[in-house]
Every structure is written in C-alpha cells, then in structure tokens.
Motif scaffolding. Sequence first.
Motif, PDB file in Angstrom:
ATOM      1  N   THR A 117      45.579  32.703  32.248  1.00  0.00           N
ATOM      2  CA  THR A 117      44.841  33.819  32.846  1.00  0.00           C
ATOM      3  C   THR A 117      44.235  33.410  34.176  1.00  0.00           C
ATOM      4  OG1 THR A 117      44.336  34.761  30.670  1.00  0.00           O
ATOM      5  CG2 THR A 117      42.923  35.424  32.512  1.00  0.00           C
ATOM      6  N   ALA A 118      43.637  32.212  34.201  1.00  0.00           N
ATOM      7  CA  ALA A 118      43.017  31.725  35.432  1.00  0.00           C
ATOM      8  C   ALA A 118      44.067  31.481  36.507  1.00  0.00           C
ATOM      9  CB  ALA A 118      42.240  30.443  35.151  1.00  0.00           C
ATOM     10  N   LEU A 119      45.201  30.923  36.107  1.00  0.00           N
ATOM     11  CA  LEU A 119      46.237  30.590  37.087  1.00  0.00           C
ATOM     12  C   LEU A 119      46.885  31.837  37.691  1.00  0.00           C
ATOM     13  CD1 LEU A 119      47.959  27.592  35.245  1.00  0.00           C
ATOM     14  CD2 LEU A 119      46.481  27.485  37.257  1.00  0.00           C
ATOM     15  N   LEU A 120      46.921  32.938  36.931  1.00  0.00           N
ATOM     16  CA  LEU A 120      47.535  34.170  37.437  1.00  0.00           C
ATOM     17  C   LEU A 120      46.641  34.894  38.446  1.00  0.00           C
ATOM     18  CD1 LEU A 120      49.192  35.693  34.239  1.00  0.00           C
ATOM     19  CD2 LEU A 120      50.346  34.905  36.316  1.00  0.00           C
ATOM     20  N   GLY A 121      45.330  34.595  38.408  1.00  0.00           N
ATOM     21  CA  GLY A 121      44.424  35.249  39.347  1.00  0.00           C
ATOM     22  C   GLY A 121      44.460  36.751  39.184  1.00  0.00           C
ATOM     23  N   GLY A 122      44.688  37.458  40.275  1.00  0.00           N
ATOM     24  CA  GLY A 122      44.733  38.913  40.240  1.00  0.00           C
ATOM     25  C   GLY A 122      46.074  39.466  39.807  1.00  0.00           C
ATOM     26  N   GLY A 123      46.986  38.598  39.428  1.00  0.00           N
ATOM     27  CA  GLY A 123      48.281  39.059  38.946  1.00  0.00           C
ATOM     28  C   GLY A 123      49.391  38.845  39.965  1.00  0.00           C
ATOM     29  N   GLN A 124      50.608  38.799  39.450  1.00  0.00           N
ATOM     30  CA  GLN A 124      51.754  38.519  40.306  1.00  0.00           C
ATOM     31  C   GLN A 124      51.960  39.597  41.359  1.00  0.00           C
ATOM     32  OE1 GLN A 124      53.548  35.610  40.173  1.00  0.00           O
ATOM     33  NE2 GLN A 124      54.405  36.376  42.102  1.00  0.00           N
ATOM     34  N   GLY A 125      51.671  40.848  41.023  1.00  0.00           N
ATOM     35  CA  GLY A 125      51.859  41.935  41.980  1.00  0.00           C
ATOM     36  C   GLY A 125      51.010  41.754  43.230  1.00  0.00           C
ATOM     37  N   ARG A 126      49.754  41.387  43.055  1.00  0.00           N
ATOM     38  CA  ARG A 126      48.875  41.198  44.206  1.00  0.00           C
ATOM     39  C   ARG A 126      49.264  39.959  45.002  1.00  0.00           C
ATOM     40  NH1 ARG A 126      42.946  42.776  41.534  1.00  0.00           N
ATOM     41  NH2 ARG A 126      43.453  44.984  41.186  1.00  0.00           N
ATOM     42  N   ARG A 127      49.718  38.939  44.292  1.00  0.00           N
ATOM     43  CA  ARG A 127      50.181  37.746  45.018  1.00  0.00           C
ATOM     44  C   ARG A 127      51.438  38.052  45.821  1.00  0.00           C
ATOM     45  NH1 ARG A 127      50.233  32.504  41.234  1.00  0.00           N
ATOM     46  NH2 ARG A 127      51.278  33.917  39.797  1.00  0.00           N
ATOM     47  N   ASP A 128      52.281  38.905  45.258  1.00  0.00           N
ATOM     48  CA  ASP A 128      53.496  39.298  45.991  1.00  0.00           C
ATOM     49  C   ASP A 128      53.133  40.016  47.287  1.00  0.00           C
ATOM     50  OD1 ASP A 128      55.106  38.175  44.081  1.00  0.00           O
ATOM     51  OD2 ASP A 128      55.536  40.077  43.038  1.00  0.00           O
ATOM     52  N   LYS A 129      52.062  40.834  47.248  1.00  0.00           N
ATOM     53  CA  LYS A 129      51.625  41.527  48.451  1.00  0.00           C
ATOM     54  C   LYS A 129      51.152  40.530  49.512  1.00  0.00           C
ATOM     55  CE  LYS A 129      50.297  45.927  46.307  1.00  0.00           C
ATOM     56  NZ  LYS A 129      49.176  46.860  46.008  1.00  0.00           N
ATOM     57  N   GLN A 130      50.455  39.489  49.060  1.00  0.00           N
ATOM     58  CA  GLN A 130      50.042  38.458  50.007  1.00  0.00           C
ATOM     59  C   GLN A 130      51.252  37.773  50.628  1.00  0.00           C
ATOM     60  OE1 GLN A 130      46.997  36.012  47.824  1.00  0.00           O
ATOM     61  NE2 GLN A 130      45.760  36.515  49.613  1.00  0.00           N
ATOM     62  N   HIS A 131      52.219  37.445  49.801  1.00  0.00           N
ATOM     63  CA  HIS A 131      53.431  36.801  50.303  1.00  0.00           C
ATOM     64  C   HIS A 131      54.165  37.692  51.300  1.00  0.00           C
ATOM     65  CE1 HIS A 131      53.615  34.135  46.441  1.00  0.00           C
ATOM     66  NE2 HIS A 131      52.781  33.658  47.341  1.00  0.00           N
ATOM     67  N   ALA A 132      54.162  38.999  51.021  1.00  0.00           N
ATOM     68  CA  ALA A 132      54.838  39.934  51.926  1.00  0.00           C
ATOM     69  C   ALA A 132      54.169  39.967  53.290  1.00  0.00           C
ATOM     70  CB  ALA A 132      54.857  41.329  51.300  1.00  0.00           C
ATOM     71  N   ARG A 133      52.860  39.697  53.331  1.00  0.00           N
ATOM     72  CA  ARG A 133      52.131  39.644  54.615  1.00  0.00           C
ATOM     73  C   ARG A 133      52.231  38.272  55.279  1.00  0.00           C
ATOM     74  NH1 ARG A 133      48.136  42.441  51.467  1.00  0.00           N
ATOM     75  NH2 ARG A 133      46.973  40.479  51.245  1.00  0.00           N
ATOM     76  N   GLY A 134      52.951  37.353  54.638  1.00  0.00           N
ATOM     77  CA  GLY A 134      53.076  36.016  55.199  1.00  0.00           C
ATOM     78  C   GLY A 134      51.932  35.088  54.833  1.00  0.00           C
ATOM     79  N   GLN A 135      51.192  35.442  53.761  1.00  0.00           N
ATOM     80  CA  GLN A 135      50.061  34.635  53.328  1.00  0.00           C
ATOM     81  C   GLN A 135      50.395  33.889  52.043  1.00  0.00           C
ATOM     82  OE1 GLN A 135      47.301  38.139  53.366  1.00  0.00           O
ATOM     83  NE2 GLN A 135      45.886  36.675  54.314  1.00  0.00           N
TER      84      GLN A 135
ATOM     85  N   HIS B 212      37.064  28.414  34.086  1.00  0.00           N
ATOM     86  CA  HIS B 212      36.800  29.457  33.081  1.00  0.00           C
ATOM     87  C   HIS B 212      35.532  30.257  33.386  1.00  0.00           C
ATOM     88  CE1 HIS B 212      39.987  27.481  30.911  1.00  0.00           C
ATOM     89  NE2 HIS B 212      39.312  26.341  30.959  1.00  0.00           N
ATOM     90  N   VAL B 213      34.979  30.097  34.576  1.00  0.00           N
ATOM     91  CA  VAL B 213      33.781  30.862  34.957  1.00  0.00           C
ATOM     92  C   VAL B 213      34.131  32.340  35.103  1.00  0.00           C
ATOM     93  CG1 VAL B 213      32.139  31.269  36.838  1.00  0.00           C
ATOM     94  CG2 VAL B 213      32.568  28.933  36.041  1.00  0.00           C
ATOM     95  N   GLU B 214      33.250  33.195  34.584  1.00  0.00           N
ATOM     96  CA  GLU B 214      33.405  34.649  34.732  1.00  0.00           C
ATOM     97  C   GLU B 214      32.182  35.208  35.452  1.00  0.00           C
ATOM     98  OE1 GLU B 214      34.913  37.424  34.465  1.00  0.00           O
ATOM     99  OE2 GLU B 214      36.818  36.996  33.458  1.00  0.00           O
ATOM    100  N   HIS B 215      32.296  36.411  35.987  1.00  0.00           N
ATOM    101  CA  HIS B 215      31.210  37.009  36.762  1.00  0.00           C
ATOM    102  C   HIS B 215      30.002  37.324  35.881  1.00  0.00           C
ATOM    103  CE1 HIS B 215      31.689  41.153  35.225  1.00  0.00           C
ATOM    104  NE2 HIS B 215      32.990  40.884  35.205  1.00  0.00           N
ATOM    105  N   ALA B 216      28.850  37.506  36.536  1.00  0.00           N
ATOM    106  CA  ALA B 216      27.592  37.696  35.819  1.00  0.00           C
ATOM    107  C   ALA B 216      27.157  39.152  35.746  1.00  0.00           C
ATOM    108  CB  ALA B 216      26.483  36.881  36.499  1.00  0.00           C
TER     109      ALA B 216
END
Length: 517
Positions: free
Chosen positions: A17-35, A57-61
Amino acid sequence: MSIRKELLDSLSEHRQTALLGGGQGRRDKQHARGQLSARERLECLFDAETFQEWGMHVEHACHDFGMEKTKLPCDGVITGVGHVDGLPVASFSQDFTVGGGALGQRHAKKICDVMDYALECGMPFVAINDSGGARIQEAVESLSGYGQVFYRNVMLSGSIPQIAIIAGNCAGGAAYSPALMDFLIMTRENANMFICGPQVIKAVTGVDATMEEIGGAVANASISGNVHFIADNDEHAIQLAKDLLSYLPPNNMQDPPHRPTTDISLDPDEVLNELVPEDAKAPLDMQAIIDRLVDGSQFLEVHRDFATNLIVGFGRIDGMVVGIIANQPNVKAGSLDIDASDKGARFIRFCNAFNVPLLTLVDIPGFLPGVGQERGGIIRHGAKMLFAYASATVPKITVIVRKAYGGSYLAMCSRDLRADIVFAWPTAEIAVMGAEGAVNVLYRKELEATEDKPALRQQLIDEYQEKFASPYMAAAHGMITDVIEPSQTRSVVSLALRNTVTKRAIRPPKKHGLIPL
C-alpha cells in the motif's frame, strides 16, 4: 518457532500500500508529463539498495471534513537515509500522487525527524519538493508544521549542506523552506515556485501575469535569483545534486573531499599567456581562464543565469576542492552591481561555513554606476562582499588579472581583507581609479594649457600606469605576494592551496557578526 504466515502477509500488504502511493494511474500521469514518481526520484538519488525508509506506515492525523475514511499512504512524503556515492545522505521526497503532497502535522513530523537525524549525525540533507502546499483540513497544524520545518532549516544552516530540488509545485509558505537552504535546483518543465500566483496578483494589483513569468524556472533563476540551477528533467536535477555533493564535506567539522594528486604539474600553460587581449579595453572571457585552471576543465558553475557579471562555482585544482569567484568582463565590464554583490557574498559565506578554500580572479573597473544602483542600495549590497571576504577564515588566494580599481579592488579579496596570497599578472592595474580618469583629475590644468591634448594625455596615462598602477608598485608596498607570468597561474595556485590547507584562524569571541543584509 517461525513467524505466522498471516503476519507476514499483513506486513506485505501494508508495504505494498505504501509503495503504490496514490496508485498506478496517478503515477502514469506523472510519467506522461515527463516526471518521476516520488520513490523513483529517491531511487535515482541513492546508491542501489542503500535507502532505509522512515515512517512508511505513518497515516494522517485529520479525522474531520470527511478525512476519517481517506487513506494517505506515508502521509504524502517519503523520508529516510541512504548512500550517495558511498556517503550517507538524508532526504525526503514529497508524493504529489497522495493528496497532492500537501503538508499536514505528521507529514511535517516525518520531515523534521529526518532533519534532526541528519544534523545529529552530520550528513547532508536533500529535499525533493512536489507539494500542493498546506493541508487545509488540518488548519493551524499545517502552519505549525511549516514553522517547525523552517526552524530546522535554520538550525541545519552552516552545519550540514542543504540542497532543495523543486520538481513540481512549491507555492506560498512552502517556498520558504527551499529559500532557507543552500542550493536550489529546479526543473525547467512541470515545476513552479512562487508566493502569490497569477490570480492573486491580478485580484490585488490588477496586473496580468503568467505562471512562467512569476514562478517558472527561468524567472526564478535569471531574474529573482532564487534558483541556482535549472535542470532539464528530474534525472538531471538529481544528478546536479549529486555533482554538488561531490565537492562538499558532509558537515562543517570536516574538510571538503580533496583528492590531492601525487604530483603537482609545474609545467607552464602557454595558452594562458594568449588569453589577455592586447587592447586593455577589450573584453576578456574569464570563463576561458577558469577552464584552464581547473582539472579537466570541469567547473560546476553556481547561479549561472543570475548576475552574469560575476562567476561563482566549484572546481578542483590538482585534486584540491576550491570555490571560485571571478569577475566576468564580458558582462557590464565585470563591474559589481547589487545582484552580483549578493550572489558573491552568499557563495563566499557558504564556502567559509564548509571549509572550502576560495580562489578569486579579479578584473574589475569598479561598482556599477547609475541612479538605479544608488537608489537600490549598492552601498549596502556592495558592503556584503567586503563583510563576506573579511569574515572568511578559509584559505583565500587572489589573482589580479587586469583592472582592480578603487573600492572594488578591496571588495574582490585584497590583501587588506586578509587574502593569504595575492598574485598579479604583469597586465594588472591596481589604483584608486583608471589611468584616464586619474589623469583628467590630476593634470587638468596641464591639459588645458596645451594644444596637443591627445599626445600629452597619452603620455601622462602611460606615466601614471607605470608609476602608480603597475603591479610592481603594489608589490613594493607588500600588497602583492608575487607578480607571475599568466602561464604559471595553475601551478602557483595549486602550490598555494597545498600550503594553506592547514590554515587556522581565530576570530574575536561573539555570537556572530552583523552583515549588512
């Protein structure tokens, strides 16, 4: 007894869960922008398999405003310690795919924890910024988080090197943490840094502005001077950070990573004899001289696009790390103006804090004249150069190439500001003012009394230069260590660096001096 399989499965699930971050879809958008993604940026920075993550494993407060059911893996920031070219470095990388990388209470605590650790262990700190700003749902806790980060930026300052990479959004209060750090690297595309955006500027002042005009990399690097390096992309930005680290000690208690060669080459470099134009008024490219002095012509120029009448940066001479400050006669005749003074003073103070020897190359006609400069505070800004050099206790070596007139001669690390060694080329002119101006003042009556003014003026100029402005005159008064042939410069500077590396200076006891900010 072996650990139960369900516990291992739970650990694997949490890590995934931690490694996926915001999910593959959002990472794909970053990659599409060259990031790159936040984790990919850290993978690019650190040596393989050396990064140890903190707070995976830290979560927001926040449990209001519908946030109680919202998952923010790692609370939008990845922190930890790893090795860069074999040496430990602390870092954080904000994850824009997780809640826009917005900073909240625990997000800030993760950053502060790794900053505290970096200070205690004496290792450099690299911050990779990509955030939408303060997390609105956490209100004052977000503001408090920024304040705690800012405080630590100041505590780290001068103790360990701090490098900020602006790889995405960095707006409002978030911009002040990078501003408090030593070096800022910004990607040319997909990144911005500003306090008030175009919409706010339009609403308050009525002025239309584009994001590129106020917050883009070019504006920040060449106009405001906020940014030291422009990178083509994320990979280039991270490589620039690694290049910087290769010249710096891990902390202020250690020397830079000198790699002194076994032998010093004492062979003359005849090319240097050809670089000075015969016409004293013709511009000289100081960059060409620097390239001949540093090993392999490898010079990491800092603030390249800002105040280009002054060159600053890092190099090695026979393996010894050196910070170079040089006038650039190709721009504004190499004179010091407000921006160049700020640029030079900041670089000098950084080098002094981290034990980097200073080499100053001088060809300066004076401070830049003009109403704008005077009203803008050239006196106050120029005084920063005087203060920075005078307070620096690292080895200081100066080479006067051509002009060195008036107060600007002093501001470029003269013997009176405690330069350890001052060399001058035979082409050097050291005087209160240029020969032509001095002759007009000193011999005004003689010139008015003759009909052949041009011939007399040239005669008087030649006499003035020989008697009052020649390097031998300054050497006779102990202001110059030696007058050298240009071709000898690399070898004599190399020897001087070896001879001054053990320098120890004692300053008067005090909290700190008061630089004219």
